[in-house]
Design a protein around this motif. Structure first.
Motif, PDB file in Angstrom:
ATOM      1  N   ALA A 239     -66.441  67.376 -47.946  1.00 58.80           N
ATOM      2  CA  ALA A 239     -65.812  66.357 -47.108  1.00 58.80           C
ATOM      3  C   ALA A 239     -64.407  65.977 -47.580  1.00 58.80           C
ATOM      4  CB  ALA A 239     -66.689  65.113 -47.037  1.00 58.80           C
TER       5      ALA A 239
ATOM      6  N   THR B 206     -62.102  69.149 -46.744  1.00 56.65           N
ATOM      7  CA  THR B 206     -61.920  69.437 -45.312  1.00 56.65           C
ATOM      8  C   THR B 206     -61.344  68.253 -44.550  1.00 56.65           C
ATOM      9  OG1 THR B 206     -64.219  68.839 -44.826  1.00 56.65           O
ATOM     10  CG2 THR B 206     -63.748  71.170 -45.266  1.00 56.65           C
ATOM     11  N   GLY B 207     -61.408  67.055 -45.156  1.00 55.05           N
ATOM     12  CA  GLY B 207     -60.893  65.871 -44.475  1.00 55.05           C
ATOM     13  C   GLY B 207     -59.421  65.583 -44.719  1.00 55.05           C
TER      14      GLY B 207
ATOM     15  N   ASN C 247     -55.708  65.305 -44.134  1.00 50.53           N
ATOM     16  CA  ASN C 247     -54.940  65.298 -42.884  1.00 50.53           C
ATOM     17  C   ASN C 247     -53.558  64.718 -43.127  1.00 50.53           C
ATOM     18  OD1 ASN C 247     -55.007  62.352 -42.602  1.00 50.53           O
ATOM     19  ND2 ASN C 247     -57.172  62.619 -42.160  1.00 50.53           N
TER      20      ASN C 247
ATOM     21  N   SER D 138     -56.507  61.573 -47.415  1.00 50.90           N
ATOM     22  CA  SER D 138     -57.906  61.736 -47.034  1.00 50.90           C
ATOM     23  C   SER D 138     -58.472  60.388 -46.614  1.00 50.90           C
ATOM     24  CB  SER D 138     -58.721  62.269 -48.208  1.00 50.90           C
ATOM     25  OG  SER D 138     -60.103  62.189 -47.927  1.00 50.90           O
TER      26      SER D 138
ATOM     27  N   GLN E 259     -61.593  59.649 -46.899  1.00 50.56           N
ATOM     28  CA  GLN E 259     -62.814  59.418 -47.660  1.00 50.56           C
ATOM     29  C   GLN E 259     -62.648  58.195 -48.560  1.00 50.56           C
ATOM     30  OE1 GLN E 259     -65.588  60.979 -47.055  1.00 50.56           O
ATOM     31  NE2 GLN E 259     -64.553  62.297 -45.597  1.00 50.56           N
TER      32      GLN E 259
END
Length: 169
Positions: free
Chosen positions: A100, A103-104, A106, A119, A121
């Protein structure tokens, strides 16, 4: 002050295009953001900071907690099974089963002249900056800083190239 008059149609056209591009750098920053997201995600495969420093390895506690998620990682005597050894040897820092954090990653354009990469997260900052159990009692142990966000030397060069290619009509 020096004044230069240009009457060449082609030169004026190029100067007008350059002026228009400088007023709106958002497309260039969008490309920079996309590129930085890609290079940041790649850092997870090589487990290194933007400056090339290797990330601290996982602690035995982290590996144990990770292996505890799987039923076939331990033998009856408590030692690692073949599957457990395989899983523990491939467990990279900052990379869990869901990936996570990786891939998170951005980017967001911030106005017309900036881009931020990060991120969403909730644990992203502690992974980037590190922290101790004394600072954050909910942690199961100290977490070393493992910088994954930032701009490497290669990223800097690429940013210069993107801006340069964007400004050339």
């Amino acid at each position: 002050m020096i004044t230069v008059k240009v009457n060449d149609k082609k030169v004026l056209e190029v100067l007008n295009q350059l002026t228009a591009r400088v007023r709106n750098l958002r497309p260039a920053f969008k490309e920079i953001g996309e590129d930085l997201v890609d290079t940041t995600k790649r850092r997870f495969t090589i487990a290194t900071a933007p400056d090339g420093t290797p990330w601290a390895p996982n602690s035995p506690v982290t590996v144990d907690r990770y292996l505890g998620q799987f039923s076939n990682t331990r033998k009856k005597d408590g030692s690692l099974s073949k599957a457990g050894k395989a899983r523990s040897s491939t467990k990279k820092p900052l990379t869990g089963e869901t990936k996570a954090l990786q891939t998170g990653i951005n980017y967001q354009l911030q106005g017309a002249a900036a881009v931020a990469v990060g991120s969403p997260q909730p644990y992203a900052a502690i992974q980037q900056l590190g922290g101790t159990k004394a600072q954050f009692p909910h942690l199961w142990g100290d977490i070393p800083a493992r910088p994954y966000l930032g701009v490497s030397t290669a990223d800097r060069q690429n940013i210069v190239e993107i801006i340069g290619s964007y400004l050339v009509p």
